[in-house]
Design a protein around this motif. Structure first.
Motif, PDB file in Angstrom:
ATOM      1  N   LEU A  61       0.832  -1.204   0.000  1.00 51.46           N
ATOM      2  CA  LEU A  61       0.000   0.000   0.000  1.00 51.46           C
ATOM      3  C   LEU A  61       0.869   1.257   0.000  1.00 51.46           C
ATOM      4  N   LEU A  62       1.935   1.254   0.780  1.00 54.00           N
ATOM      5  CA  LEU A  62       2.835   2.409   0.784  1.00 54.00           C
ATOM      6  C   LEU A  62       3.526   2.562  -0.569  1.00 54.00           C
ATOM      7  N   PHE A  63       3.823   1.448  -1.213  1.00 49.97           N
ATOM      8  CA  PHE A  63       4.433   1.507  -2.537  1.00 49.97           C
ATOM      9  C   PHE A  63       3.495   2.180  -3.535  1.00 49.97           C
ATOM     10  N   TYR A  64       2.206   1.912  -3.406  1.00 49.55           N
ATOM     11  CA  TYR A  64       1.243   2.460  -4.361  1.00 49.55           C
ATOM     12  C   TYR A  64       0.842   3.897  -4.050  1.00 49.55           C
ATOM     13  N   LEU A  65       1.741   4.615  -3.386  1.00 47.34           N
ATOM     14  CA  LEU A  65       1.603   6.071  -3.279  1.00 47.34           C
ATOM     15  C   LEU A  65       2.061   6.761  -4.562  1.00 47.34           C
ATOM     16  N   MET A  66       2.334   5.985  -5.601  1.00 48.87           N
ATOM     17  CA  MET A  66       2.860   6.527  -6.840  1.00 48.87           C
ATOM     18  C   MET A  66       2.078   7.729  -7.389  1.00 48.87           C
ATOM     19  N   PRO A  67       0.739   7.773  -7.322  1.00 46.83           N
ATOM     20  CA  PRO A  67       0.037   8.962  -7.835  1.00 46.83           C
ATOM     21  C   PRO A  67       0.478  10.252  -7.165  1.00 46.83           C
ATOM     22  N   ILE A 113      -4.340  10.942   2.963  1.00 46.10           N
ATOM     23  CA  ILE A 113      -5.265  10.539   4.027  1.00 46.10           C
ATOM     24  C   ILE A 113      -5.219   9.018   4.204  1.00 46.10           C
ATOM     25  N   GLY A 114      -5.192   8.306   3.079  1.00 40.58           N
ATOM     26  CA  GLY A 114      -5.117   6.849   3.158  1.00 40.58           C
ATOM     27  C   GLY A 114      -3.856   6.378   3.854  1.00 40.58           C
ATOM     28  N   ASP A 170      -6.841  -5.271   9.412  1.00 39.40           N
ATOM     29  CA  ASP A 170      -7.872  -4.793  10.327  1.00 39.40           C
ATOM     30  C   ASP A 170      -8.625  -3.653   9.642  1.00 39.40           C
ATOM     31  N   ALA A 171      -9.576  -3.070  10.373  1.00 42.01           N
ATOM     32  CA  ALA A 171     -10.403  -2.015   9.773  1.00 42.01           C
ATOM     33  C   ALA A 171      -9.557  -0.844   9.302  1.00 42.01           C
ATOM     34  N   ARG A 172      -8.511  -0.523  10.043  1.00 40.97           N
ATOM     35  CA  ARG A 172      -7.651   0.600   9.677  1.00 40.97           C
ATOM     36  C   ARG A 172      -6.970   0.354   8.330  1.00 40.97           C
ATOM     37  N   ILE A 173      -6.465  -0.854   8.118  1.00 40.28           N
ATOM     38  CA  ILE A 173      -5.805  -1.193   6.858  1.00 40.28           C
ATOM     39  C   ILE A 173      -6.808  -1.198   5.715  1.00 40.28           C
ATOM     40  N   TRP A 174      -7.993  -1.747   5.970  1.00 37.58           N
ATOM     41  CA  TRP A 174      -9.026  -1.781   4.927  1.00 37.58           C
ATOM     42  C   TRP A 174      -9.397  -0.369   4.478  1.00 37.58           C
ATOM     43  N   ILE A 175      -9.626   0.515   5.438  1.00 37.37           N
ATOM     44  CA  ILE A 175     -10.062   1.876   5.099  1.00 37.37           C
ATOM     45  C   ILE A 175      -8.935   2.654   4.412  1.00 37.37           C
ATOM     46  N   GLY A 176      -7.755   2.644   5.017  1.00 38.71           N
ATOM     47  CA  GLY A 176      -6.630   3.357   4.421  1.00 38.71           C
ATOM     48  C   GLY A 176      -6.255   2.799   3.062  1.00 38.71           C
ATOM     49  N   GLY A 177      -6.243   1.467   2.948  1.00 36.62           N
ATOM     50  CA  GLY A 177      -5.928   0.847   1.668  1.00 36.62           C
ATOM     51  C   GLY A 177      -6.935   1.204   0.589  1.00 36.62           C
ATOM     52  N   LEU A 230      -8.189   3.872  -4.336  1.00 37.18           N
ATOM     53  CA  LEU A 230      -9.111   4.776  -5.016  1.00 37.18           C
ATOM     54  C   LEU A 230      -8.346   5.916  -5.684  1.00 37.18           C
ATOM     55  N   ALA A 231      -7.347   6.465  -4.984  1.00 35.56           N
ATOM     56  CA  ALA A 231      -6.534   7.533  -5.576  1.00 35.56           C
ATOM     57  C   ALA A 231      -5.775   7.019  -6.798  1.00 35.56           C
ATOM     58  N   ALA A 232      -5.267   5.787  -6.726  1.00 36.42           N
ATOM     59  CA  ALA A 232      -4.535   5.212  -7.853  1.00 36.42           C
ATOM     60  C   ALA A 232      -5.458   4.966  -9.047  1.00 36.42           C
ATOM     61  N   VAL A 233      -6.671   4.453  -8.796  1.00 33.96           N
ATOM     62  CA  VAL A 233      -7.629   4.226  -9.879  1.00 33.96           C
ATOM     63  C   VAL A 233      -8.037   5.548 -10.511  1.00 33.96           C
ATOM     64  N   TRP A 234      -8.314   6.539  -9.685  1.00 32.95           N
ATOM     65  CA  TRP A 234      -8.668   7.869 -10.178  1.00 32.95           C
ATOM     66  C   TRP A 234      -7.536   8.420 -11.049  1.00 32.95           C
ATOM     67  N   SER A 235      -6.311   8.252 -10.596  1.00 32.64           N
ATOM     68  CA  SER A 235      -5.158   8.717 -11.353  1.00 32.64           C
ATOM     69  C   SER A 235      -5.045   7.978 -12.681  1.00 32.64           C
ATOM     70  N   ALA A 236      -5.364   6.682 -12.683  1.00 34.36           N
ATOM     71  CA  ALA A 236      -5.245   5.886 -13.907  1.00 34.36           C
ATOM     72  C   ALA A 236      -6.179   6.387 -14.996  1.00 34.36           C
TER      73      ALA A 236
END
Length: 300
Positions: free
Chosen positions: A90-96, A124-125, A262-269, A274-280
């Motif tokens: 998930l941290l890797f996919y901060l590419m956008p 935020i994620g 956990d819920a935190r990973i699900w929400i942040g992920g 979503l940001a990556a898809v939007w960027s795509a």
């Protein structure tokens, strides 16, 4: 078939953490493994494509491309063997986020309001993913976290350089990236070994050779699949399909006990993806289809 090829590529990278951990369990550090695997691939490619060497004189930026790809692979491969796999991916996919900032700095592409919104969504994620009860501020708290962030940044640099090197033949870009991975991994491994931070490769032990050969073959086939699929699909479709790597990494790592969800990973992920898809699906400021930006780390 192009979509299936890209899914296979994402699968290889999504589960690559497992053979890397098996190799490490036999005494070979993931950085040394990265060096040896890519050195072998680059050597074979250099012999089979000797005519590509002159292209480096015409496009000196290929050297920078190789270095960026090398830092991407070293950081990612090292991180997924040391830390929580889902968290690292998930941290890797901060590419956008990095792509917007780098395109502004080096390509003169001023970010639009939508681009800034994607950056904010990704941040935020990340804050949600990193913020645990033990941390006061949501910042990377371990070596794998920092490696994942650095690998994502290097990945964005790689994509920027791919866009600047569109005129260079695809085989020369691939050769530069294979060679860059071997060079950066080798330099990192030698420095780490000299400083006592990385154990030297146990060349006398043969248990890890099988895993290394299998991983190298998988990387070559994954690269072929990426080149095939990315050349036949729109960049937006390619980028979204490649996000399936998150699914493969999370499902395999949770099933094998290498990550927790956990819920935190699900929400942040979800916010990061979503940001990556939007960027795509976002078009570049010039309105063109930036196909090279779909050439993920897997082009290496």
């Amino acid at each position: 078939m192009p979509a299936i090829a890209l899914i296979f590529n994402a699968f290889v990278w999504g589960v690559s953490w497992f053979p890397f951990r098996q190799i490490e369990s036999h005494g070979l550090h993931p950085v040394w493994a990265t060096c040896l695997i890519y050195a072998a691939i680059a050597a074979v490619m250099a012999v089979l494509r000797r005519s590509m060497w002159h292209v480096f004189a015409l496009h000196p930026g290929l050297v920078l491309l190789g270095l960026a790809a090398g830092f991407t692979n070293v950081g990612f491969n090292w991180a997924v063997t040391q830390g929580d796999v889902v968290r690292v991916v998930l941290l890797f996919y901060l590419m956008p986020l990095w792509s917007v900032l780098l395109a502004w700095a080096f390509l003169g592409e001023r970010p639009t309001l939508a681009a800034l919104a994607r950056v904010a969504l990704a941040l935020i994620g990340v804050a949600v993913v990193l913020k645990t009860p033990e941390t006061d501020w949501p910042i990377p708290s371990s070596l794998p976290d920092w490696l994942g962030v650095a690998a994502g940044f290097s990945f964005a640099v790689t994509n920027i350089l791919l866009r600047r090197l569109r005129a260079a033949p695809g085989e020369s870009r691939a050769l530069a990236m294979f060679g860059g991975c071997a060079l950066v991994a080798g330099a990192t491994a030698l420095a780490g070994t000299a400083l006592g931070a990385i154990a030297p490769p146990p060349l006398a032990a043969s248990a890890w050779w099988g895993w290394a050969v299998m991983l190298g073959i998988a990387f070559v086939f994954a690269n072929v699949c990426l080149q095939y699929g990315a050349a036949r699909l729109a960049a937006s479709a390619t980028s979204v399909i490649m996000l399936s790597e998150v699914l493969f990494a999370s499902s395999s790592s949770v099933a094998l006990g290498a990550a927790t969800m956990d819920a935190r990973i699900w929400i942040g992920g979800a916010l990061i993806v979503l940001a990556a898809v939007w960027s795509a699906f976002a078009r570049s400021p010039g309105g063109e289809d930036d196909r090279p930006s779909s050439l993920q780390k897997d082009t290496t």
